[in-house]
Design a protein around this motif. Structure first.
Motif, PDB file in Angstrom:
ATOM      1  N   UNK A   1      28.242 -28.909   6.520  1.00 21.98           N
ATOM      2  CA  UNK A   1      29.590 -29.100   6.020  1.00 21.98           C
ATOM      3  C   UNK A   1      29.863 -28.287   4.762  1.00 21.98           C
ATOM      4  N   UNK A   2      31.065 -28.456   4.211  1.00 26.95           N
ATOM      5  CA  UNK A   2      31.409 -27.718   2.993  1.00 26.95           C
ATOM      6  C   UNK A   2      30.513 -28.139   1.829  1.00 26.95           C
ATOM      7  N   UNK A   3      30.070 -27.189   1.065  1.00 26.19           N
ATOM      8  CA  UNK A   3      29.247 -27.515  -0.093  1.00 26.19           C
ATOM      9  C   UNK A   3      27.788 -27.740   0.230  1.00 26.19           C
ATOM     10  N   UNK A   4      27.407 -27.639   1.480  1.00 32.37           N
ATOM     11  CA  UNK A   4      25.998 -27.862   1.822  1.00 32.37           C
ATOM     12  C   UNK A   4      25.210 -26.578   1.587  1.00 32.37           C
ATOM     13  N   UNK A   5      24.036 -26.722   1.042  1.00 33.30           N
ATOM     14  CA  UNK A   5      23.199 -25.565   0.746  1.00 33.30           C
ATOM     15  C   UNK A   5      22.345 -25.214   1.978  1.00 33.30           C
ATOM     16  N   UNK A   6      22.598 -24.095   2.613  1.00 33.77           N
ATOM     17  CA  UNK A   6      21.885 -23.787   3.847  1.00 33.77           C
ATOM     18  C   UNK A   6      20.407 -23.503   3.642  1.00 33.77           C
ATOM     19  N   UNK A   7      20.018 -23.108   2.391  1.00 29.87           N
ATOM     20  CA  UNK A   7      18.603 -22.841   2.153  1.00 29.87           C
ATOM     21  C   UNK A   7      17.788 -24.121   2.274  1.00 29.87           C
ATOM     22  N   UNK A   8      18.427 -25.274   1.947  1.00 26.93           N
ATOM     23  CA  UNK A   8      17.687 -26.526   1.854  1.00 26.93           C
ATOM     24  C   UNK A   8      18.002 -27.505   2.981  1.00 26.93           C
ATOM     25  N   UNK A   9      18.987 -27.165   3.793  1.00 31.45           N
ATOM     26  CA  UNK A   9      19.444 -28.165   4.759  1.00 31.45           C
ATOM     27  C   UNK A   9      18.415 -28.423   5.843  1.00 31.45           C
ATOM     28  N   UNK A  10      18.152 -29.711   6.084  1.00 30.07           N
ATOM     29  CA  UNK A  10      17.206 -30.084   7.141  1.00 30.07           C
ATOM     30  C   UNK A  10      17.987 -30.707   8.282  1.00 30.07           C
ATOM     31  N   UNK A  11      17.666 -30.323   9.501  1.00 35.69           N
ATOM     32  CA  UNK A  11      18.404 -30.837  10.654  1.00 35.69           C
ATOM     33  C   UNK A  11      18.186 -32.334  10.817  1.00 35.69           C
ATOM     34  N   UNK A  12      19.280 -33.054  11.108  1.00 35.60           N
ATOM     35  CA  UNK A  12      19.141 -34.480  11.390  1.00 35.60           C
ATOM     36  C   UNK A  12      18.973 -34.662  12.892  1.00 35.60           C
ATOM     37  N   UNK A  13      18.713 -35.890  13.276  1.00 36.65           N
ATOM     38  CA  UNK A  13      18.566 -36.208  14.687  1.00 36.65           C
ATOM     39  C   UNK A  13      19.849 -35.864  15.429  1.00 36.65           C
ATOM     40  N   UNK A  14      20.995 -36.189  14.820  1.00 35.92           N
ATOM     41  CA  UNK A  14      22.278 -35.879  15.431  1.00 35.92           C
ATOM     42  C   UNK A  14      22.467 -34.383  15.611  1.00 35.92           C
ATOM     43  N   UNK A  15      21.988 -33.589  14.660  1.00 38.74           N
ATOM     44  CA  UNK A  15      22.121 -32.139  14.771  1.00 38.74           C
ATOM     45  C   UNK A  15      21.375 -31.626  15.989  1.00 38.74           C
ATOM     46  N   UNK A  16      20.179 -32.167  16.172  1.00 40.03           N
ATOM     47  CA  UNK A  16      19.385 -31.708  17.322  1.00 40.03           C
ATOM     48  C   UNK A  16      20.124 -32.034  18.614  1.00 40.03           C
ATOM     49  N   UNK A  17      20.711 -33.219  18.649  1.00 42.45           N
ATOM     50  CA  UNK A  17      21.504 -33.589  19.827  1.00 42.45           C
ATOM     51  C   UNK A  17      22.637 -32.609  20.054  1.00 42.45           C
ATOM     52  N   UNK A  18      23.327 -32.296  18.969  1.00 40.96           N
ATOM     53  CA  UNK A  18      24.448 -31.364  19.086  1.00 40.96           C
ATOM     54  C   UNK A  18      23.981 -30.002  19.578  1.00 40.96           C
ATOM     55  N   UNK A  19      22.856 -29.538  19.010  1.00 42.32           N
ATOM     56  CA  UNK A  19      22.345 -28.232  19.401  1.00 42.32           C
ATOM     57  C   UNK A  19      22.021 -28.202  20.883  1.00 42.32           C
ATOM     58  N   UNK A  20      21.438 -29.293  21.345  1.00 39.64           N
ATOM     59  CA  UNK A  20      21.034 -29.305  22.754  1.00 39.64           C
ATOM     60  C   UNK A  20      22.213 -29.347  23.702  1.00 39.64           C
ATOM     61  N   UNK A  21      23.364 -29.753  23.202  1.00 34.78           N
ATOM     62  CA  UNK A  21      24.532 -29.816  24.075  1.00 34.78           C
ATOM     63  C   UNK A  21      25.332 -28.530  24.014  1.00 34.78           C
ATOM     64  N   UNK A  22      24.811 -27.517  23.340  1.00 35.22           N
ATOM     65  CA  UNK A  22      25.589 -26.283  23.159  1.00 35.22           C
ATOM     66  C   UNK A  22      25.413 -25.339  24.344  1.00 35.22           C
ATOM     67  N   UNK A  23      26.431 -24.506  24.510  1.00 38.24           N
ATOM     68  CA  UNK A  23      26.302 -23.400  25.466  1.00 38.24           C
ATOM     69  C   UNK A  23      25.795 -22.172  24.755  1.00 38.24           C
ATOM     70  N   UNK A  24      26.105 -22.081  23.463  1.00 42.37           N
ATOM     71  CA  UNK A  24      25.622 -20.960  22.673  1.00 42.37           C
ATOM     72  C   UNK A  24      25.344 -21.480  21.268  1.00 42.37           C
ATOM     73  N   UNK A  25      24.172 -21.128  20.763  1.00 45.28           N
ATOM     74  CA  UNK A  25      23.830 -21.511  19.400  1.00 45.28           C
ATOM     75  C   UNK A  25      23.974 -20.281  18.517  1.00 45.28           C
TER      76      UNK A  25
END
Lengths: 271, 376, 311
Positions: free
Chosen positions: C59-83
Motif C-alpha cells: 500500500x501507500x507508504x509501505x517500504x518495499x525493501x522491508x515488506x514481508x508477504x502475508x498469508x493473504x498476499x500469497x493467496x492473492x499471488x496464486x490467483x493471478x494470471x500475471x505477477x
C-alpha cells in the motif's frame, strides 16, 4: 499487647494450608509456652517448613489464626526471629558475612535509612556469639556449610526476638558447629526466649529439646518431650514399622522399609 | 586523538555518545539485579514485549510522537512483566517457561500488528519498524533530555530502596518474614527495569536490548564480590560500551551504532570471563596448574623425607629417582625433583641420585609434622 | 467464553489483512494482474487498461525493501494470471515467495527489462544494481514495454489493444520526462544537490543532472551509522545546501538528526519537503498515481533548491 505474664509464645488455631487443592497442613492447633526449646518433627512432606512459613505469613493459608505472645503476627512481627533453610538462598550472591547479618536489622531500620554504626556493632556482637567474628569481611561463597549456618543464626540473633523459628539449622553442619548452635539455643532458652526448630535427627531430640511437635499434615502430638516423644506417637507420625532408634544401640541401624511416609496416610491419624 | 576531540566538538558524535553511554549505564545497573535474581531473560521479554505497545500507541494516537511511543512501550513491557509474575504465582509454570511464553506471544502480536498497520495506515506509519533494531545515529538533544530524566528517576529509585532491593534479591523469604512487602518491591524493581529498557529502545532496538541489560552485569560479576561495586561496575561497563560503540561506528562508514555497542559489550564480557583475576577461566587454569605443581612437589618432598629420615644424617642420604617413582606410582616424580632443585630443597648427585638439602630436610619435617597435626 | 472472544478478535484482525482477493483469474473476463509496488501497478493499469484487474500488494507508504508477504498476499499471488514485480531485489524480503510463485505462474520483473548498460550500480555494491529505476521516467517507459510484452504473452488475443495502450503510455511518459527535465533545469548550478533519507534517487540525479546523496544505502534495511550522519552534515554545511528532504516510506528521525547536526555547525538547512521515494501516495490524492508522485517530487525538489516548476 504482650503482657510478660502471657505464657503462650506461639498460639496457632485451625491452620490449614492447601497447595492446588492438596492439603499440606490440615487444621493445626498449637499452644507453645514461652521459654521452650521445641522440635518440629515429621517425615518428608509432612509440612514442617510450610508450618513455619505459614506462621510467618510467607505462604497463603486457607484457614487459621496465628498469635505471637497474644498479639496478631502482623503486629508482633518484631518479636519474631527467623532462620530459613540454608539451601533457600544462592550463596554465590556478592555480599559479605557482616552484610548478611546486618540484614537482620533492616526491619527495625524502616524505609530509606541506611544501616549505620549501631547496626554494625550489633551485627559484630552477634557474629562474636556464633564464633564468626573473624569472618566478617569474608565473601559468603567462601564459607563452609557450618559457617553459613552460623551466619544465618547471627542474623536471627541480631533481630533480638522473643520467639525464634529455625528451619533445619543442623542440616549438613559439622559436629562442632552443631554443638555451638545447640549451646546458643539453650542460652536463649535460659533468657526466656522461645525457639521452634524444624529438626530431622530423631537421635538427638531428647538431648536437645524439651518440647516436641509431631507433624504429618495434621498435628499428631505436641507437648513435653518426656510425655510426647513416644514410640506410639512416632509410629503415628512416621508410619509403618519405623523402629525408634533411642531404645537400640547406636550401631543398629533402623530397618529402612523404603516407604515414603505421609502419603495416603491421613486415614490413620488420630489428632 | 582527534576522535576524542571530535567527541566534544561534533554535535552528532556528542549526542549519540552521551545517549548511548547513559543508556548503557542505567541498563547495566538494573541488569545487575536482574542477573542476580536469575531474571536475565526478563529484560529480553520486556524489550520484545514493548513492540505491540509501540504499534498500538501509534494506532491510538495516529502519529509517531516519541512520548506516545515511549509510553506505549512502557505499558506493554510492564504488562508483560506483571503477566509473567502472575503466571508463575498462580500456575505450576516455572519462570523460564513463563518468560519464553510471554516474550513470544507479545512479540508475535507486535509483528502481527505491525504488518496490519503497514498495510492500512498509509504513509504515516513509516519507520515504526526501526524500533526493532534501533536507530542510535538519529538521537537528538530532546531524546537526551528524556533519557536523562528517566535515568535520574531510575537511579534515585535504586538509591532509595537499595537495602530493600539487596535483601529482596538475596533472601526474599527472610525479607517477607521481616515484614517487607515482597511483592510490592518486586513490582517496583521490575518497573525500574521497564523504564531502563524503554530508554534504550530507540537506540539499540527491541531485539538487542537484552544484551545491554545482561552483559554488563555478567562482565562485572567477574571482577567484584560486593553488590555496590557490582552495580557501579556494571553501569560503568555499560556506559563505556555505549561510548566506544558510538565512537567506533562514527569512524567507519555504514556501521550501525546499536549493533556496534552490543559487539563492544560482547568483547568486554568475553574478556572478563577469560581474564578476570579470580573468577576468570584463565586464572582458574593457572590456579589448577599451580595446585598440581604443589602437589607434585609436596608428595616428592614427603617421600624423600621419609626415606632420608631413616638414615642418621638426612642430608647425606641420596636415593635414586626410581625408588621414589616406585613409592608414588611414578607420576610427576621427575618434575617434582626438578622443582625441588629449583627451590634449593634437593640436589642431584653425580651418580644421578637425589638427596635433600638442609633446607629440604626442614621443609620435609614441617610438611609431615603439619600433616600429622591435621590428622592426615 | 473468553477463549472464543480471543479467537474472534484474531479472526477480525486477520480478516482485513487477508483481504477479499480470493476470486480466480478470469471470472469477470479481465486478466488478473498482481503487482508488488504501486508504481508497477500503475504501469499495469496504463498498459492493460480495461482488460486487466490490478491488485497491488504494497500500500501507500509501505517500504518495499522491508515488506514481508502475508498469508493473504500469497493467496492473492496464486490467483493471478500475471505477477508483475519491480525486480533487481527491490522487494528484498519477498524473494523466496516470488521465486516460488514464478515457478508456475507467468511473471515479469519490469525493471530488469532495462538494458544493463543503462542501469546504475552504486560503488561498493559488488555489481548489484540500484533498483530505483522508476525515478528515471524514460527508463520507466522501457519497463512499460516489458509489461506490454508480458501481457501479450499471457493474453495474445488482445495484443493489439495492449500495444496501443503501451504506445499511449509511452507518449504520456515522454511528455512527463520533458517536463521534469525543464523543471529541474531551473535549479541554479551551485545548488544542484539532492539529499534524502536513503539512496533512492540516483536515477533521478543521473537522468536530470543532480548530485545525489542519501543517508542510508540503497536499502533501508541498513541502519545509518553515526559516521554517516556526521559525514552528511559536514557535506551539507560545507556546500551550503539550502534544503534536504524526508521520504514518506522512511522514518524522518534520521533526517532530523542530520538537521540538528548541521545546525550545530552553524548552518541552517531547511526541510525541503516530503518526497515519495519507494511508494506512491494515498489513492485518491494527486500523488496517488505514478505521474502524480513524479510531478510532486520534481516540483518539491525544484522549488526547495531555488528553481521553478515548468508550466
Amino acid at each position: 499487647m504482650n503482657a510478660p505474664a502471657d505464657a503462650c509464645a506461639v498460639q496457632v488455631t485451625d491452620l490449614t494450608v492447601a497447595y492446588h487443592e492438596r492439603p499440606v497442613l490440615w487444621d493445626i492447633d498449637l499452644d507453645v509456652p514461652a521459654g521452650k526449646l521445641m522440635a518440629v518433627l515429621g517425615p518428608n512432606g509432612a509440612g514442617k517448613t510450610t508450618l513455619i512459613k505459614a506462621i510467618l505469613g510467607l505462604v497463603p493459608t486457607a484457614a487459621g489464626d496465628v498469635r505471637i505472645h497474644g498479639g496478631a503476627y502482623a503486629e508482633n512481627r518484631r518479636l519474631v526471629g527467623y532462620v530459613p533453610q540454608r539451601g533457600s538462598v544462592d550463596w554465590d550472591f556478592p555480599t559479605t558475612v557482616l552484610d548478611v547479618v546486618m540484614m537482620g536489622r533492616y526491619g527495625a531500620l524502616g524505609w530509606f535509612r541506611r544501616p549505620g554504626r549501631r547496626e554494625r556493632e550489633q551485627a559484630l556482637a552477634a557474629l562474636e556469639k556464633v564464633g564468626m567474628a573473624d569472618f566478617r569481611d569474608r565473601q559468603i561463597s567462601q564459607l563452609s556449610g557450618g559457617q553459613q549456618q552460623r551466619v544465618f543464626l547471627a542474623r536471627a540473633l541480631v533481630q533480638d526476638a522473643r520467639v525464634y523459628f529455625m528451619d533445619e539449622p543442623f542440616q549438613g553442619v559439622d559436629a562442632r558447629t552443631e554443638r555451638a548452635i545447640i549451646d546458643l539455643l539453650k542460652e536463649l532458652r535460659e533468657k526466656g526466649r522461645t525457639v521452634l526448630v524444624v529438626h530431622h535427627d530423631l537421635q538427638t531430640v531428647a538431648e536437645y529439646f524439651d518440647w516436641v511437635l509431631l507433624l504429618n499434615v495434621r498435628r499428631i502430638a505436641c507437648g513435653p518431650v518426656e510425655t510426647t516423644f513416644t514410640d506410639e506417637n512416632l509410629r503415628l507420625a512416621y508410619g509403618g514399622r519405623v523402629e525408634f532408634l533411642q531404645r537400640k544401640a547406636p550401631a543398629d541401624p533402623a530397618p529402612d522399609d523404603g516407604r515414603t511416609p505421609g502419603f495416603g496416610f491421613q486415614g490413620r491419624i488420630r489428632p | 586523538m582527534t576522535l576524542l576531540a571530535e567527541l566534544v566538538t561534533d554535535y552528532t558524535l556528542r549526542t549519540v555518545s552521551l545517549g548511548s553511554a547513559a543508556l548503557g549505564a542505567v541498563a547495566g545497573m538494573l541488569g545487575a539485579f536482574a542477573v542476580l535474581r536469575r531474571q536475565s531473560l526478563l529484560g529480553d521479554a520486556v524489550s520484545h514485549a514493548a513492540l505491540p505497545g509501540i504499534v498500538l500507541a501509534f494506532v491510538v494516537t495516529g502519529a509517531k510522537t516519541p512520548l506516545a511511543l515511549v509510553v506505549g512501550a512502557a505499558l506493554a513491557g510492564w504488562a508483560a512483566a506483571l503477566l509473567v509474575m502472575l503466571v508463575v504465582r498462580t500456575t505450576r509454570i516455572k519462570i523460564d517457561t513463563a518468560l519464553g511464553l510471554v516474550l513470544s506471544v507479545f512479540f508475535g502480536l507486535g509483528l502481527l500488528l505491525l504488518s496490519v498497520v503497514q498495510r492500512h495506515a498509509g504513509a504515516a506509519q513509516a519507520g515504526l519498524d526501526s524500533f526493532l533494531f534501533g536507530q542510535a545515529a538519529a538521537l537528538v538533544g530532546d531524546d537526551l533530555r528524556t533519557m536523562a530524566v528517566l535515568g535520574a528517576v531510575v537511579v534515585a529509585g535504586l538509591l532509595l530502596l537499595w537495602k530493600e532491593f539487596k535483601l529482596l534479591s538475596f533472601d526474599p523469604g527472610f525479607a517477607g518474614a521481616l515484614g517487607l512487602p515482597v511483592r510490592g518491591l518486586d513490582v517496583a524493581l521490575t518497573t525500574l527495569l521497564v523504564v531502563a529498557i524503554v530508554i534504550g529502545l530507540q537506540t539499540v532496538g527491541v531485539v538487542l536490548m537484552s544484551a545491554v541489560i545482561v552483559a554488563p552485569a555478567a562482565a562485572a560479576r567477574q571482577w567484584t564480590d560486593r553488590l555496590g561495586r557490582l552495580v557501579l561496575l556494571a553501569g560503568a561497563f555499560g556506559a563505556a560500551s555505549g561510548l566506544i560503540g558510538a565512537l567506533v561506528s562514527s569512524s567507519v562508514e555504514r556501521l550501525p551504532t546499536g549493533p556496534t555497542i552490543v559487539l563492544t559489550l560482547t568483547l568486554l564480557t568475553l574478556a572478563s570471563l577469560l581474564f578476570a583475576p579470580r573468577r576468570g577461566l584463565l586464572a582458574a587454569r593457572v590456579r589448577r596448574l599451580r595446585q598440581r605443581r604443589r602437589v607434585a612437589v609436596d608428595s616428592v618432598l614427603a617421600d624423600l623425607y621419609r626415606l632420608a629420615s631413616q638414615h642418621d644424617d638426612p642430608t647425606r642420604a641420596p636415593h635414586a629417582p626410581d625408588v621414589l617413582r616406585a613409592m608414588r606410582d611414578g607420576a610427576g616424580t621427575g618434575r617434582g625433583l626438578e622443582l625441588l632443585a629449583e627451590r634449593g630443597l634437593a640436589a642431584r648427585e653425580a651418580d644421578g641420585r637425589w638427596s635433600l638439602t638442609p633446607a629440604g630436610v626442614d621443609a620435609g619435617r614441617r610438611l609431615l609434622d603439619g600433616d600429622a597435626e591435621a590428622g592426615a | 467464553m473468553r477463549r472464543l472472544g480471543a479467537l474472534t478478535l484474531l479472526l477480525l484482525l486477520l480478516g482485513p489483512a487477508s483481504g477479499c482477493g480470493g476470486g480466480g483469474g478470469r471470472d469477470d473476463g479481465r486478466l488478473h494482474v498482481v503487482a508488488t509496488t504501486g508504481q508497477v501497478g500503475e504501469l499495469a493499469r496504463l498498459v492493460g487498461g480495461d482488460l486487466v484487474r490490478v491488485t497491488v500488494l504494497m500500500g501507500p507508504g509501505v517500504d518495499p525493501h522491508l515488506y514481508k508477504a502475508t498469508f493473504g498476499d500469497v493467496e492473492r499471488l496464486r490467483s493471478a494470471d500475471l505477477v508483475a514485480v519491480s525486480g533487481l531485489h527491490l522487494e528484498a524480503k519477498m524473494g523466496e515467495v516470488l521465486t516460488r510463485v514464478g515457478e508456475h505462474l507467468p511473471s515479469v520483473a519490469v525493471a530488469e527489462a532495462v538494458p544493463p548498460a543503462r542501469l546504475l550500480a552504486p560503488p561498493g555494491s559488488d555489481g548489484a544494481h540500484d533498483p530505483h529505476v522508476w525515478f528515471d521516467v524514460a527508463l520507466w517507459s522501457l519497463a512499460g514495454d516489458a509489461l506490454r510484452d508480458a501481457l501479450i504473452r499471457v493474453d495474445p488475443e488482445h495484443a493489439a489493444a495492449y500495444r496501443a495502450n503501451a504506445d499511449a503510455a509511452r507518449a504520456e511518459l515522454a511528455a512527463l520526462d520533458v517536463w521534469c527535465r525543464d523543471t529541474l533545469a531551473t535549479i541554479p548550478p551551485a545548488q544542484r544537490v539532492l539529499i534524502t533519507a536513503h539512496d533512492a534517487f540516483a536515477y533521478l540525479g543521473h537522468a536530470y543532472g543532480l548530485e545525489v546523496r542519501g543517508l542510508q544505502g540503497i536499502s533501508t534495511a541498513t541502519e545509518a551509522g553515526t559516521g554517516d550522519v556526521q559525514g552528511l552534515a559536514a557535506f551539507i554545511a560545507e556546500r551550503r545546501i539550502p534544503a534536504i528532504f524526508v521520504e514518506t516510506s522512511v522514518s524522518r528521525r534520521a533526517i532530523d538528526a542530520v538537521r540538528a547536526a548541521v545546525r550545530a555547525r552553524g548552518f541552517d538547512v531547511a526541510l525541503g519537503g516530503t518526497l515519495f521515494s519507494d511508494a506512491l501516495g494515498d489513492p485518491g490524492t494527486p500523488a496517488g498515481t505514478y505521474e502524480g508522485t513524479v510531478r510532486h517530487n520534481v516540483r518539491t525538489i525544484a522549488e526547495a533548491l531555488g528553481g521553478k516548476a515548468a508550466p
